[in-house]
Design a protein around this motif. Structure first.
Motif, PDB file in Angstrom:
ATOM      1  N   LEU A  27       0.817  -1.207   0.000  1.00 26.72           N
ATOM      2  CA  LEU A  27       0.000   0.000   0.000  1.00 26.72           C
ATOM      3  C   LEU A  27       0.853   1.261   0.000  1.00 26.72           C
ATOM      4  O   LEU A  27       0.547   2.232  -0.714  1.00 26.72           O
ATOM      5  CB  LEU A  27      -0.935   0.003   1.210  1.00 26.72           C
ATOM      6  N   ASP A  28       1.918   1.253   0.771  1.00 27.14           N
ATOM      7  CA  ASP A  28       2.772   2.440   0.841  1.00 27.14           C
ATOM      8  C   ASP A  28       3.401   2.756  -0.514  1.00 27.14           C
ATOM      9  O   ASP A  28       3.548   3.934  -0.885  1.00 27.14           O
ATOM     10  CB  ASP A  28       3.854   2.254   1.901  1.00 27.14           C
ATOM     11  N   ALA A  29       3.774   1.725  -1.250  1.00 27.78           N
ATOM     12  CA  ALA A  29       4.341   1.944  -2.591  1.00 27.78           C
ATOM     13  C   ALA A  29       3.306   2.549  -3.524  1.00 27.78           C
ATOM     14  O   ALA A  29       3.619   3.445  -4.333  1.00 27.78           O
ATOM     15  CB  ALA A  29       4.861   0.620  -3.152  1.00 27.78           C
ATOM     16  N   ALA A  30       2.056   2.093  -3.416  1.00 29.05           N
ATOM     17  CA  ALA A  30       0.990   2.632  -4.265  1.00 29.05           C
ATOM     18  C   ALA A  30       0.673   4.073  -3.897  1.00 29.05           C
ATOM     19  O   ALA A  30       0.471   4.926  -4.782  1.00 29.05           O
ATOM     20  CB  ALA A  30      -0.264   1.773  -4.136  1.00 29.05           C
ATOM     21  N   ILE A  31       0.623   4.371  -2.615  1.00 28.53           N
ATOM     22  CA  ILE A  31       0.356   5.743  -2.170  1.00 28.53           C
ATOM     23  C   ILE A  31       1.435   6.684  -2.691  1.00 28.53           C
ATOM     24  O   ILE A  31       1.144   7.772  -3.206  1.00 28.53           O
ATOM     25  CB  ILE A  31       0.286   5.803  -0.635  1.00 28.53           C
ATOM     26  N   ALA A  32       2.687   6.268  -2.581  1.00 31.55           N
ATOM     27  CA  ALA A  32       3.801   7.088  -3.058  1.00 31.55           C
ATOM     28  C   ALA A  32       3.698   7.323  -4.561  1.00 31.55           C
ATOM     29  O   ALA A  32       3.955   8.435  -5.051  1.00 31.55           O
ATOM     30  CB  ALA A  32       5.128   6.429  -2.706  1.00 31.55           C
ATOM     31  N   ALA A  33       3.316   6.288  -5.304  1.00 29.78           N
ATOM     32  CA  ALA A  33       3.193   6.413  -6.755  1.00 29.78           C
ATOM     33  C   ALA A  33       2.079   7.379  -7.130  1.00 29.78           C
ATOM     34  O   ALA A  33       2.222   8.201  -8.053  1.00 29.78           O
ATOM     35  CB  ALA A  33       2.943   5.041  -7.381  1.00 29.78           C
ATOM     36  N   VAL A  34       0.944   7.311  -6.436  1.00 25.65           N
ATOM     37  CA  VAL A  34      -0.163   8.226  -6.723  1.00 25.65           C
ATOM     38  C   VAL A  34       0.239   9.652  -6.398  1.00 25.65           C
ATOM     39  O   VAL A  34      -0.010  10.585  -7.178  1.00 25.65           O
ATOM     40  CB  VAL A  34      -1.421   7.826  -5.919  1.00 25.65           C
ATOM     41  N   LYS A  35       0.874   9.862  -5.254  1.00 34.56           N
ATOM     42  CA  LYS A  35       1.283  11.214  -4.866  1.00 34.56           C
ATOM     43  C   LYS A  35       2.285  11.807  -5.846  1.00 34.56           C
ATOM     44  O   LYS A  35       2.296  13.011  -6.081  1.00 34.56           O
ATOM     45  CB  LYS A  35       1.862  11.193  -3.450  1.00 34.56           C
TER      46      LYS A  35
END
Length: 335
Positions: free
Chosen positions: A263-271
Protein backbone atom coordinates in the motif's frame (compact mmCIF):
# COMPACT_ATOMS: atom_id res chain seq x y z
CA UNK A 1 -14.94 -17.84 -7.58
CA UNK A 2 -12.16 -16.67 -9.90
CA UNK A 3 -13.20 -15.93 -13.46
CA UNK A 4 -10.24 -17.32 -15.32
CA UNK A 5 -11.49 -16.78 -18.85
CA UNK A 6 -12.76 -13.24 -18.58
CA UNK A 7 -13.05 -11.38 -21.89
CA UNK A 8 -11.01 -8.34 -22.74
CA UNK A 9 -13.66 -6.84 -25.03
CA UNK A 10 -13.82 -3.76 -22.83
CA UNK A 11 -10.21 -2.87 -23.64
CA UNK A 12 -11.05 -2.38 -27.28
CA UNK A 13 -13.72 0.15 -26.52
CA UNK A 14 -11.51 2.07 -24.11
CA UNK A 15 -8.38 2.23 -26.26
CA UNK A 16 -9.05 5.77 -27.41
CA UNK A 17 -9.64 6.98 -23.87
CA UNK A 18 -6.48 5.41 -22.55
CA UNK A 19 -4.19 6.19 -25.47
CA UNK A 20 -1.22 8.10 -24.17
CA UNK A 21 -2.32 7.84 -20.58
CA UNK A 22 0.83 6.09 -19.44
CA UNK A 23 0.80 7.91 -16.13
CA UNK A 24 -1.89 9.42 -13.97
CA UNK A 25 -2.08 13.24 -13.79
CA UNK A 26 0.51 15.07 -11.74
CA UNK A 27 -0.55 17.59 -9.13
CA UNK A 28 -1.15 15.66 -5.90
CA UNK A 29 0.95 17.45 -3.30
CA UNK A 30 3.07 15.05 -1.29
CA UNK A 31 2.04 16.74 1.97
CA UNK A 32 -1.67 16.35 1.32
CA UNK A 33 -3.50 13.12 2.21
CA UNK A 34 -5.04 11.38 -0.75
CA UNK A 35 -8.54 9.92 -0.74
CA UNK A 36 -8.45 6.12 -0.63
CA UNK A 37 -11.40 3.72 -0.71
CA UNK A 38 -11.45 0.01 0.06
CA UNK A 39 -14.01 -2.33 -1.52
CA UNK A 40 -14.13 -5.78 0.07
CA UNK A 41 -16.29 -8.84 -0.62
CA UNK A 42 -15.93 -10.17 2.93
CA UNK A 43 -15.88 -8.67 6.45
CA UNK A 44 -12.76 -6.69 7.29
CA UNK A 45 -12.15 -9.21 10.08
CA UNK A 46 -11.45 -11.92 7.50
CA UNK A 47 -7.74 -12.79 7.44
CA UNK A 48 -6.79 -11.63 3.97
CA UNK A 49 -8.79 -8.41 3.88
CA UNK A 50 -7.87 -7.55 7.47
CA UNK A 51 -4.27 -7.04 6.37
CA UNK A 52 -5.32 -4.47 3.72
CA UNK A 53 -7.62 -2.74 6.18
CA UNK A 54 -4.94 -2.61 8.87
CA UNK A 55 -2.39 -1.08 6.48
CA UNK A 56 -4.91 1.53 5.31
CA UNK A 57 -5.78 2.50 8.86
CA UNK A 58 -2.07 2.90 9.65
CA UNK A 59 -1.59 5.12 6.60
CA UNK A 60 -4.56 7.23 7.64
CA UNK A 61 -3.28 7.54 11.21
CA UNK A 62 0.01 8.96 10.01
CA UNK A 63 -1.80 11.42 7.73
CA UNK A 64 -0.95 9.99 4.31
CA UNK A 65 -4.53 9.16 3.30
CA UNK A 66 -8.20 9.71 4.05
CA UNK A 67 -9.68 6.23 4.13
CA UNK A 68 -13.18 4.89 3.74
CA UNK A 69 -14.37 1.39 2.93
CA UNK A 70 -17.30 -0.89 2.20
CA UNK A 71 -17.28 -4.55 3.26
CA UNK A 72 -19.43 -7.58 2.33
CA UNK A 73 -19.88 -6.39 -1.27
CA UNK A 74 -21.23 -9.14 -3.53
CA UNK A 75 -19.46 -9.89 -6.80
CA UNK A 76 -22.55 -8.76 -8.72
CA UNK A 77 -22.51 -5.41 -6.90
CA UNK A 78 -18.78 -4.86 -7.01
CA UNK A 79 -18.62 -2.71 -10.15
CA UNK A 80 -21.37 -0.38 -8.88
CA UNK A 81 -19.52 0.27 -5.62
CA UNK A 82 -16.28 0.90 -7.50
CA UNK A 83 -18.05 3.47 -9.69
CA UNK A 84 -19.54 5.23 -6.69
CA UNK A 85 -16.14 5.61 -5.08
CA UNK A 86 -14.59 6.79 -8.35
CA UNK A 87 -17.36 9.37 -8.78
CA UNK A 88 -16.83 10.51 -5.17
CA UNK A 89 -13.32 11.69 -6.01
CA UNK A 90 -11.21 8.92 -4.52
CA UNK A 91 -7.73 8.94 -6.02
CA UNK A 92 -6.87 5.34 -5.11
CA UNK A 93 -9.26 2.39 -4.80
CA UNK A 94 -8.04 -0.89 -3.34
CA UNK A 95 -9.82 -4.21 -3.13
CA UNK A 96 -9.99 -7.81 -4.40
CA UNK A 97 -11.56 -8.66 -7.75
CA UNK A 98 -11.11 -12.43 -7.90
CA UNK A 99 -14.81 -12.90 -8.65
CA UNK A 100 -15.40 -9.68 -10.63
CA UNK A 101 -12.29 -9.36 -12.76
CA UNK A 102 -13.77 -8.19 -16.06
CA UNK A 103 -16.27 -5.84 -14.44
CA UNK A 104 -13.62 -4.14 -12.31
CA UNK A 105 -11.35 -3.55 -15.29
CA UNK A 106 -14.26 -2.06 -17.21
CA UNK A 107 -14.78 0.45 -14.42
CA UNK A 108 -11.08 1.32 -14.37
CA UNK A 109 -11.21 1.96 -18.11
CA UNK A 110 -14.00 4.50 -17.54
CA UNK A 111 -12.03 6.39 -14.87
CA UNK A 112 -8.44 6.72 -16.16
CA UNK A 113 -7.69 9.45 -13.60
CA UNK A 114 -8.33 7.07 -10.67
CA UNK A 115 -5.71 4.55 -9.52
CA UNK A 116 -6.98 1.00 -8.95
CA UNK A 117 -4.90 -1.43 -6.87
CA UNK A 118 -6.63 -4.79 -6.89
CA UNK A 119 -5.96 -8.27 -5.61
CA UNK A 120 -6.13 -10.38 -8.76
CA UNK A 121 -5.28 -13.77 -10.19
CA UNK A 122 -4.28 -12.04 -13.42
CA UNK A 123 -1.45 -9.69 -14.32
CA UNK A 124 -1.44 -6.03 -15.22
CA UNK A 125 -2.29 -4.91 -18.75
CA UNK A 126 -0.36 -2.03 -20.29
CA UNK A 127 -3.53 -1.08 -22.20
CA UNK A 128 -5.12 -0.27 -18.82
CA UNK A 129 -2.42 1.92 -17.23
CA UNK A 130 -4.36 2.90 -14.09
CA UNK A 131 -5.04 -0.70 -12.99
CA UNK A 132 -2.32 -2.39 -10.92
CA UNK A 133 -2.54 -5.83 -9.34
CA UNK A 134 -1.22 -7.45 -6.19
CA UNK A 135 -1.38 -10.77 -4.39
CA UNK A 136 -0.27 -12.23 -1.09
CA UNK A 137 2.95 -13.83 -2.22
CA UNK A 138 3.86 -15.03 1.28
CA UNK A 139 5.20 -18.39 0.16
CA UNK A 140 8.49 -17.59 1.93
CA UNK A 141 6.85 -17.49 5.35
CA UNK A 142 4.54 -20.41 4.50
CA UNK A 143 7.61 -22.51 3.69
CA UNK A 144 9.20 -21.69 7.04
CA UNK A 145 5.98 -22.52 8.91
CA UNK A 146 5.98 -25.87 7.08
CA UNK A 147 9.42 -26.68 8.49
CA UNK A 148 8.03 -26.21 11.98
CA UNK A 149 4.93 -28.28 11.18
CA UNK A 150 7.11 -31.08 9.85
CA UNK A 151 9.04 -31.13 13.11
CA UNK A 152 5.93 -31.10 15.30
CA UNK A 153 3.83 -33.85 13.69
CA UNK A 154 4.14 -37.23 15.35
CA UNK A 155 1.79 -39.12 13.06
CA UNK A 156 3.38 -37.79 9.87
CA UNK A 157 -0.13 -36.84 8.75
CA UNK A 158 -1.02 -33.17 8.18
CA UNK A 159 -4.47 -31.85 7.27
CA UNK A 160 -4.82 -28.74 5.07
CA UNK A 161 -8.09 -26.82 4.69
CA UNK A 162 -8.32 -24.05 2.09
CA UNK A 163 -11.00 -21.77 0.69
CA UNK A 164 -10.73 -22.17 -3.09
CA UNK A 165 -7.98 -23.88 -5.13
CA UNK A 166 -6.81 -20.66 -6.79
CA UNK A 167 -3.19 -19.49 -7.16
CA UNK A 168 -3.38 -17.28 -4.06
CA UNK A 169 -4.09 -20.34 -1.92
CA UNK A 170 -2.32 -23.05 -3.90
CA UNK A 171 1.12 -21.44 -3.80
CA UNK A 172 1.02 -21.12 -0.02
CA UNK A 173 -0.06 -24.72 0.44
CA UNK A 174 2.69 -25.99 -1.84
CA UNK A 175 5.31 -23.90 -0.03
CA UNK A 176 4.08 -25.17 3.33
CA UNK A 177 4.19 -28.78 2.10
CA UNK A 178 7.72 -28.31 0.78
CA UNK A 179 8.85 -26.97 4.15
CA UNK A 180 7.27 -29.86 6.04
CA UNK A 181 8.93 -32.38 3.75
CA UNK A 182 12.31 -30.80 4.46
CA UNK A 183 11.92 -32.25 7.95
CA UNK A 184 10.24 -35.49 6.93
CA UNK A 185 9.95 -36.46 3.24
CA UNK A 186 7.46 -39.20 4.14
CA UNK A 187 4.80 -36.87 5.55
CA UNK A 188 1.32 -37.42 4.11
CA UNK A 189 -1.09 -34.56 3.43
CA UNK A 190 -4.87 -34.41 3.42
CA UNK A 191 -5.98 -31.47 1.26
CA UNK A 192 -9.50 -30.10 1.01
CA UNK A 193 -11.20 -26.87 -0.14
CA UNK A 194 -14.47 -25.66 1.35
CA UNK A 195 -15.62 -23.49 -1.60
CA UNK A 196 -15.92 -20.32 0.49
CA UNK A 197 -13.75 -17.50 1.74
CA UNK A 198 -15.62 -17.21 5.02
CA UNK A 199 -17.43 -20.25 6.38
CA UNK A 200 -15.84 -21.18 9.74
CA UNK A 201 -18.37 -23.95 10.53
CA UNK A 202 -17.67 -25.73 7.24
CA UNK A 203 -13.91 -25.36 7.67
CA UNK A 204 -14.22 -26.73 11.19
CA UNK A 205 -16.19 -29.79 10.10
CA UNK A 206 -13.70 -30.47 7.29
CA UNK A 207 -10.84 -30.28 9.78
CA UNK A 208 -12.64 -32.63 12.19
CA UNK A 209 -12.77 -35.24 9.42
CA UNK A 210 -9.04 -34.89 8.82
CA UNK A 211 -8.26 -35.45 12.50
CA UNK A 212 -10.42 -38.58 12.37
CA UNK A 213 -8.21 -39.73 9.49
CA UNK A 214 -5.04 -39.35 11.56
CA UNK A 215 -3.92 -35.73 11.14
CA UNK A 216 -2.23 -34.33 14.24
CA UNK A 217 -1.28 -30.97 12.69
CA UNK A 218 -3.71 -28.79 10.72
CA UNK A 219 -2.87 -26.01 8.25
CA UNK A 220 -5.43 -23.30 8.96
CA UNK A 221 -5.77 -21.41 5.70
CA UNK A 222 -9.38 -20.55 6.73
CA UNK A 223 -11.05 -19.51 9.95
CA UNK A 224 -12.60 -22.47 11.80
CA UNK A 225 -9.68 -24.87 11.41
CA UNK A 226 -7.92 -23.77 14.58
CA UNK A 227 -11.19 -24.19 16.48
CA UNK A 228 -11.29 -27.81 15.34
CA UNK A 229 -7.64 -28.32 16.31
CA UNK A 230 -8.24 -26.86 19.75
CA UNK A 231 -11.28 -29.05 20.38
CA UNK A 232 -9.51 -32.20 19.20
CA UNK A 233 -6.27 -31.50 21.03
CA UNK A 234 -4.07 -31.33 17.93
CA UNK A 235 -1.81 -28.54 16.66
CA UNK A 236 -2.43 -25.88 14.02
CA UNK A 237 -0.36 -23.63 11.77
CA UNK A 238 -1.85 -20.22 11.04
CA UNK A 239 -1.96 -18.23 7.83
CA UNK A 240 -1.85 -14.48 7.08
CA UNK A 241 -2.54 -13.38 10.68
CA UNK A 242 -1.27 -14.47 14.10
CA UNK A 243 -4.04 -16.08 16.16
CA UNK A 244 -1.88 -17.64 18.86
CA UNK A 245 -3.33 -15.31 21.50
CA UNK A 246 -6.73 -16.91 20.85
CA UNK A 247 -5.30 -20.45 20.66
CA UNK A 248 -2.25 -20.42 22.97
CA UNK A 249 -2.00 -24.20 23.24
CA UNK A 250 -2.88 -24.90 19.61
CA UNK A 251 -1.32 -22.50 17.09
CA UNK A 252 2.39 -23.22 16.92
CA UNK A 253 3.39 -20.76 14.22
CA UNK A 254 1.88 -18.61 11.50
CA UNK A 255 2.95 -17.20 8.14
CA UNK A 256 2.13 -13.48 8.36
CA UNK A 257 1.25 -11.10 5.55
CA UNK A 258 2.19 -7.44 5.89
CA UNK A 259 0.33 -5.28 3.35
CA UNK A 260 2.03 -2.06 4.40
CA UNK A 261 4.88 -2.23 1.83
CA UNK A 262 2.35 -2.81 -0.97
CA UNK A 263 0.00 0.00 0.00
CA UNK A 264 2.77 2.44 0.84
CA UNK A 265 4.34 1.94 -2.59
CA UNK A 266 0.99 2.63 -4.26
CA UNK A 267 0.36 5.74 -2.17
CA UNK A 268 3.80 7.09 -3.06
CA UNK A 269 3.19 6.41 -6.75
CA UNK A 270 -0.16 8.23 -6.72
CA UNK A 271 1.28 11.21 -4.87
CA UNK A 272 4.14 11.43 -7.37
CA UNK A 273 1.78 11.12 -10.33
CA UNK A 274 3.58 7.95 -11.34
CA UNK A 275 0.98 5.22 -10.70
CA UNK A 276 0.82 2.82 -13.64
CA UNK A 277 -0.06 -0.75 -14.62
CA UNK A 278 2.22 -2.84 -12.46
CA UNK A 279 2.42 -6.04 -10.42
CA UNK A 280 2.73 -5.12 -6.75
CA UNK A 281 2.96 -8.77 -5.73
CA UNK A 282 6.70 -8.43 -5.15
CA UNK A 283 6.07 -6.27 -2.09
CA UNK A 284 4.67 -9.34 -0.29
CA UNK A 285 8.00 -11.16 -0.51
CA UNK A 286 9.95 -11.59 2.72
CA UNK A 287 12.87 -9.67 1.25
CA UNK A 288 10.56 -6.64 0.86
CA UNK A 289 9.17 -6.89 4.38
CA UNK A 290 5.83 -8.15 3.10
CA UNK A 291 5.81 -11.42 5.04
CA UNK A 292 7.32 -12.96 8.13
CA UNK A 293 7.08 -15.91 10.48
CA UNK A 294 5.18 -15.10 13.68
CA UNK A 295 7.05 -15.42 17.00
CA UNK A 296 6.74 -18.83 18.64
CA UNK A 297 5.30 -17.27 21.79
CA UNK A 298 3.76 -20.01 23.93
CA UNK A 299 5.61 -22.65 21.91
CA UNK A 300 9.03 -21.18 22.67
CA UNK A 301 11.23 -24.09 23.73
CA UNK A 302 8.77 -26.68 22.41
CA UNK A 303 9.93 -26.79 18.78
CA UNK A 304 12.91 -29.07 18.07
CA UNK A 305 16.22 -27.22 17.78
CA UNK A 306 16.92 -28.89 14.43
CA UNK A 307 13.85 -27.23 12.94
CA UNK A 308 14.65 -23.83 14.42
CA UNK A 309 18.19 -23.98 13.06
CA UNK A 310 16.84 -24.75 9.60
CA UNK A 311 14.28 -21.94 9.84
CA UNK A 312 16.97 -19.45 10.80
CA UNK A 313 19.30 -20.60 8.02
CA UNK A 314 16.63 -20.58 5.33
CA UNK A 315 15.15 -17.26 6.43
CA UNK A 316 18.53 -15.58 6.06
CA UNK A 317 19.06 -17.25 2.68
CA UNK A 318 15.62 -16.10 1.50
CA UNK A 319 16.38 -12.52 2.51
CA UNK A 320 19.81 -12.41 0.88
CA UNK A 321 18.56 -14.12 -2.28
CA UNK A 322 20.63 -17.29 -2.02
CA UNK A 323 17.53 -19.46 -1.54
CA UNK A 324 14.25 -19.14 -3.42
CA UNK A 325 10.97 -20.75 -2.41
CA UNK A 326 9.24 -22.19 -5.46
CA UNK A 327 5.98 -20.56 -6.52
CA UNK A 328 3.64 -23.36 -7.57
CA UNK A 329 0.13 -22.19 -8.47
CA UNK A 330 -1.21 -25.63 -9.38
CA UNK A 331 -3.92 -27.16 -7.21
CA UNK A 332 -2.34 -29.28 -4.46
CA UNK A 333 -3.58 -32.82 -3.97
CA UNK A 334 -3.81 -35.17 -1.02
CA UNK A 335 -0.96 -37.66 -0.72
Amino acid sequence: MTQRNFTRRFLLGSAAVLAGATLLPQGVLAAEPIKVAGVYTVPVEQQWVSRIHKAAEAAQERGDIEYTFTENVSNTDYARVLREYAEAGNQLIVGEVFGAEAEAREVAADYPEVAFLMGSSFKQDEALPNFAVFDNYIQDAAYLSGIIAGAMTESGNIGMVGGFPIPEVNRLMHAFMAGAQEMNPDIKFQVSFIGSWFDPPKAKETAFAMVEQGADVLYAERFGVSDAAQEKGVLAIGNVIDTQAEYPETVVASALWHFEPTLDAAIAAVKAGEFKADDYGRYSFMSEGGSSLAPLGTFEGKVPAEALDMVKEREQAIKDGSFTVDINDEEPKSS
